[in-house]
Design a protein around this motif. Structure first.
Motif, PDB file in Angstrom:
ATOM      1  N   LEU A   1      -6.312  -4.488  31.365  1.00 20.15           N
ATOM      2  CA  LEU A   1      -7.520  -3.894  30.781  1.00 20.15           C
ATOM      3  C   LEU A   1      -7.764  -4.421  29.362  1.00 20.15           C
ATOM      4  O   LEU A   1      -8.905  -4.734  28.996  1.00 20.15           O
ATOM      5  N   LEU A   2      -6.680  -4.540  28.592  1.00 18.01           N
ATOM      6  CA  LEU A   2      -6.858  -5.056  27.230  1.00 18.01           C
ATOM      7  C   LEU A   2      -7.244  -6.541  27.263  1.00 18.01           C
ATOM      8  O   LEU A   2      -7.990  -7.009  26.397  1.00 18.01           O
ATOM      9  N   GLY A   3      -6.758  -7.268  28.260  1.00 17.68           N
ATOM     10  CA  GLY A   3      -7.161  -8.671  28.415  1.00 17.68           C
ATOM     11  C   GLY A   3      -8.652  -8.772  28.689  1.00 17.68           C
ATOM     12  O   GLY A   3      -9.353  -9.602  28.101  1.00 17.68           O
ATOM     13  N   ALA A   4      -9.148  -7.904  29.566  1.00 18.44           N
ATOM     14  CA  ALA A   4     -10.586  -7.909  29.867  1.00 18.44           C
ATOM     15  C   ALA A   4     -11.381  -7.521  28.620  1.00 18.44           C
ATOM     16  O   ALA A   4     -12.413  -8.128  28.308  1.00 18.44           O
ATOM     17  N   ALA A   5     -10.888  -6.520  27.876  1.00 18.94           N
ATOM     18  CA  ALA A   5     -11.595  -6.071  26.672  1.00 18.94           C
ATOM     19  C   ALA A   5     -11.602  -7.173  25.607  1.00 18.94           C
ATOM     20  O   ALA A   5     -12.631  -7.412  24.950  1.00 18.94           O
ATOM     21  N   ALA A   6     -10.476  -7.869  25.451  1.00 19.10           N
ATOM     22  CA  ALA A   6     -10.397  -8.931  24.436  1.00 19.10           C
ATOM     23  C   ALA A   6     -11.317 -10.098  24.812  1.00 19.10           C
ATOM     24  O   ALA A   6     -11.983 -10.675  23.937  1.00 19.10           O
TER      25      ALA A   6
ATOM     26  N   PHE B   1      -8.753 -16.500  26.695  1.00 23.01           N
ATOM     27  CA  PHE B   1      -8.467 -15.135  27.155  1.00 23.01           C
ATOM     28  C   PHE B   1      -8.830 -14.989  28.633  1.00 23.01           C
ATOM     29  O   PHE B   1      -8.162 -14.289  29.383  1.00 23.01           O
ATOM     30  N   GLY B   2      -9.900 -15.661  29.047  1.00 23.69           N
ATOM     31  CA  GLY B   2     -10.292 -15.626  30.457  1.00 23.69           C
ATOM     32  C   GLY B   2      -9.220 -16.259  31.335  1.00 23.69           C
ATOM     33  O   GLY B   2      -8.872 -15.720  32.399  1.00 23.69           O
ATOM     34  N   ILE B   3      -8.672 -17.392  30.884  1.00 20.95           N
ATOM     35  CA  ILE B   3      -7.601 -18.055  31.647  1.00 20.95           C
ATOM     36  C   ILE B   3      -6.382 -17.130  31.734  1.00 20.95           C
ATOM     37  O   ILE B   3      -5.762 -16.974  32.794  1.00 20.95           O
ATOM     38  N   ALA B   4      -6.058 -16.485  30.604  1.00 20.84           N
ATOM     39  CA  ALA B   4      -4.904 -15.578  30.587  1.00 20.84           C
ATOM     40  C   ALA B   4      -5.100 -14.442  31.581  1.00 20.84           C
ATOM     41  O   ALA B   4      -4.193 -14.083  32.343  1.00 20.84           O
ATOM     42  N   LEU B   5      -6.294 -13.905  31.596  1.00 18.68           N
ATOM     43  CA  LEU B   5      -6.598 -12.786  32.502  1.00 18.68           C
ATOM     44  C   LEU B   5      -6.494 -13.235  33.957  1.00 18.68           C
ATOM     45  O   LEU B   5      -5.867 -12.552  34.790  1.00 18.68           O
ATOM     46  N   LEU B   6      -7.080 -14.393  34.263  1.00 19.05           N
ATOM     47  CA  LEU B   6      -7.028 -14.900  35.643  1.00 19.05           C
ATOM     48  C   LEU B   6      -5.583 -15.165  36.070  1.00 19.05           C
ATOM     49  O   LEU B   6      -5.186 -14.851  37.197  1.00 19.05           O
ATOM     50  N   ALA B   7      -4.784 -15.732  35.156  1.00 19.38           N
ATOM     51  CA  ALA B   7      -3.382 -16.029  35.490  1.00 19.38           C
ATOM     52  C   ALA B   7      -2.637 -14.736  35.785  1.00 19.38           C
ATOM     53  O   ALA B   7      -1.851 -14.655  36.741  1.00 19.38           O
ATOM     54  N   MET B   8      -2.894 -13.691  34.992  1.00 22.16           N
ATOM     55  CA  MET B   8      -2.209 -12.416  35.229  1.00 22.16           C
ATOM     56  C   MET B   8      -2.630 -11.826  36.574  1.00 22.16           C
ATOM     57  O   MET B   8      -1.785 -11.361  37.341  1.00 22.16           O
ATOM     58  N   VAL B   9      -3.935 -11.850  36.827  1.00 24.75           N
ATOM     59  CA  VAL B   9      -4.419 -11.298  38.102  1.00 24.75           C
ATOM     60  C   VAL B   9      -3.792 -12.072  39.274  1.00 24.75           C
ATOM     61  O   VAL B   9      -3.361 -11.489  40.269  1.00 24.75           O
ATOM     62  N   ALA B  10      -3.700 -13.401  39.123  1.00 29.58           N
ATOM     63  CA  ALA B  10      -3.153 -14.228  40.207  1.00 29.58           C
ATOM     64  C   ALA B  10      -1.664 -13.961  40.421  1.00 29.58           C
ATOM     65  O   ALA B  10      -1.159 -14.085  41.540  1.00 29.58           O
ATOM     66  N   GLY B  11      -0.946 -13.587  39.350  1.00 27.50           N
ATOM     67  CA  GLY B  11       0.508 -13.440  39.458  1.00 27.50           C
ATOM     68  C   GLY B  11       0.992 -12.048  39.826  1.00 27.50           C
ATOM     69  O   GLY B  11       2.178 -11.852  40.092  1.00 27.50           O
ATOM     70  N   VAL B  12       0.086 -11.076  39.821  1.00 29.70           N
ATOM     71  CA  VAL B  12       0.491  -9.696  40.131  1.00 29.70           C
ATOM     72  C   VAL B  12       0.689  -9.537  41.652  1.00 29.70           C
ATOM     73  O   VAL B  12      -0.112 -10.043  42.439  1.00 29.70           O
ATOM     74  N   PRO B  13       1.768  -8.847  42.056  1.00 26.47           N
ATOM     75  CA  PRO B  13       2.014  -8.627  43.494  1.00 26.47           C
ATOM     76  C   PRO B  13       1.155  -7.494  44.048  1.00 26.47           C
ATOM     77  O   PRO B  13       1.641  -6.388  44.279  1.00 26.47           O
ATOM     78  N   TRP B  14      -0.132  -7.761  44.266  1.00 26.03           N
ATOM     79  CA  TRP B  14      -1.083  -6.736  44.706  1.00 26.03           C
ATOM     80  C   TRP B  14      -0.775  -6.255  46.127  1.00 26.03           C
ATOM     81  O   TRP B  14      -0.254  -7.032  46.928  1.00 26.03           O
ATOM     82  N   PRO B  15      -1.131  -5.019  46.436  1.00 28.04           N
ATOM     83  CA  PRO B  15      -0.996  -4.549  47.825  1.00 28.04           C
ATOM     84  C   PRO B  15      -1.755  -5.487  48.761  1.00 28.04           C
ATOM     85  O   PRO B  15      -2.829  -5.981  48.412  1.00 28.04           O
ATOM     86  N   GLY B  16      -1.160  -5.705  49.934  1.00 24.37           N
ATOM     87  CA  GLY B  16      -1.795  -6.600  50.902  1.00 24.37           C
ATOM     88  C   GLY B  16      -1.251  -8.019  50.833  1.00 24.37           C
ATOM     89  O   GLY B  16      -1.377  -8.779  51.783  1.00 24.37           O
ATOM     90  N   LEU B  17      -0.629  -8.376  49.701  1.00 24.56           N
ATOM     91  CA  LEU B  17      -0.046  -9.715  49.593  1.00 24.56           C
ATOM     92  C   LEU B  17       1.384  -9.693  50.152  1.00 24.56           C
ATOM     93  O   LEU B  17       1.959  -8.623  50.380  1.00 24.56           O
ATOM     94  N   ALA B  18       1.944 -10.874  50.317  1.00 22.98           N
ATOM     95  CA  ALA B  18       3.260 -10.968  50.949  1.00 22.98           C
ATOM     96  C   ALA B  18       4.332 -10.192  50.161  1.00 22.98           C
ATOM     97  O   ALA B  18       5.195  -9.552  50.746  1.00 22.98           O
ATOM     98  N   ASN B  19       4.264 -10.232  48.826  1.00 24.75           N
ATOM     99  CA  ASN B  19       5.282  -9.549  48.014  1.00 24.75           C
ATOM    100  C   ASN B  19       4.734  -8.272  47.387  1.00 24.75           C
ATOM    101  O   ASN B  19       5.075  -7.924  46.253  1.00 24.75           O
ATOM    102  N   ALA B  20       3.883  -7.590  48.153  1.00 19.18           N
ATOM    103  CA  ALA B  20       3.150  -6.431  47.633  1.00 19.18           C
ATOM    104  C   ALA B  20       4.059  -5.378  47.005  1.00 19.18           C
ATOM    105  O   ALA B  20       5.155  -5.112  47.501  1.00 19.18           O
ATOM    106  N   ARG B  21       3.572  -4.807  45.909  1.00 17.50           N
ATOM    107  CA  ARG B  21       4.218  -3.674  45.242  1.00 17.50           C
ATOM    108  C   ARG B  21       3.170  -2.590  45.023  1.00 17.50           C
ATOM    109  O   ARG B  21       1.970  -2.887  45.033  1.00 17.50           O
ATOM    110  N   PRO B  22       3.599  -1.346  44.803  1.00 16.95           N
ATOM    111  CA  PRO B  22       2.602  -0.267  44.636  1.00 16.95           C
ATOM    112  C   PRO B  22       1.723  -0.472  43.402  1.00 16.95           C
ATOM    113  O   PRO B  22       2.167  -1.034  42.407  1.00 16.95           O
ATOM    114  N   LEU B  23       0.488   0.016  43.517  1.00 17.39           N
ATOM    115  CA  LEU B  23      -0.423  -0.054  42.365  1.00 17.39           C
ATOM    116  C   LEU B  23       0.046   0.889  41.265  1.00 17.39           C
ATOM    117  O   LEU B  23      -0.049   0.573  40.081  1.00 17.39           O
ATOM    118  N   PHE B  24       0.533   2.061  41.669  1.00 18.24           N
ATOM    119  CA  PHE B  24       0.979   3.068  40.703  1.00 18.24           C
ATOM    120  C   PHE B  24       2.369   3.514  41.124  1.00 18.24           C
ATOM    121  O   PHE B  24       2.516   4.350  42.011  1.00 18.24           O
TER     122      PHE B  24
END
Ligand code: HEM
Length: 152
Positions: free
Chosen positions: A18-23, A127-150
């Protein structure tokens, strides 16, 4: 210790994203003259702080607590052929280091640009590149290495 750091790392991801998006949004809006200080730098600092804390927790997990990276370090050759170990030992860290470098580049290189337009574009793109890299590296639900959102 492992569950505590993992939980902090899991929740702190939201602050970093969120702070990445705000920055990035603040950098986009900045129309200050090149001779003036850029406006809203507190967003940059808050983003950098959240990312640095996230990296600190990540390194604690990586070099001590995580059973995934411990297994990977025991046998790097095997880790390359195991999708879960490869994700935690290489992919996740690599994308997050891209984010770390991009944020620093945005602060150090872009802030030294001579015109306000170049400074705004540089900071915004980094900052946009940083944000995209973070989004790409997070193990979101539905992906092979999924982890909980909360994680609770
Ligand atoms: C260089 C920096 C980083 C390193 C070394 C790192 C390392 C790790 C490691 C080792 C794990 C745990 C694997 C496990 O044992 O379960 C992990 C999980 C995770 N990381 Fe990172 N990480 C870094 C940066 C980040 C950043 C910047 C974000 C997000 C903005 C992030 C988001 C996550 C998430 C969401 C998890 C899963 C947490 C959960 O299981 O609930 N990491 N990271």
């Amino acid at each position: 210790m492992y569950p505590v750091i993992l939980m902090i790392h899991s929740w702190l991801r939201w602050a970093a994203l969120l702070l990445g998006a705000a920055a990035a949004f603040n950098a986009f809006r900045d129309r200050a003259d090149a001779a003036e200080r850029p406006r809203g730098q507190r967003w940059d600092w808050a983003f950098m702080l959240a990312l640095d804390l996230q990296v600190l927790c990540g390194l604690l997990l990586y070099f001590g607590l995580s059973p995934f990276t411990s297994a990977a370090m025991g046998n790097m050759g095997m880790a390359l052929h195991d999708p879960a170990l490869r994700f935690w030992a290489f992919t996740h860290v690599a994308t997050m280091f891209v984010a770390l470098v991009a944020v620093r580049a945005g602060r150090v290189l872009a802030m030294g640009e001579p015109t306000s337009r170049a400074r705004r574009n540089g900071r915004c793109i980094c900052f946009g590149i940083a944000l995209l890299a973070m989004v790409a590296g997070v193990p979101w639900p539905g992906l092979a290495n999924a982890r909980p959102l909360f994680r609770l």
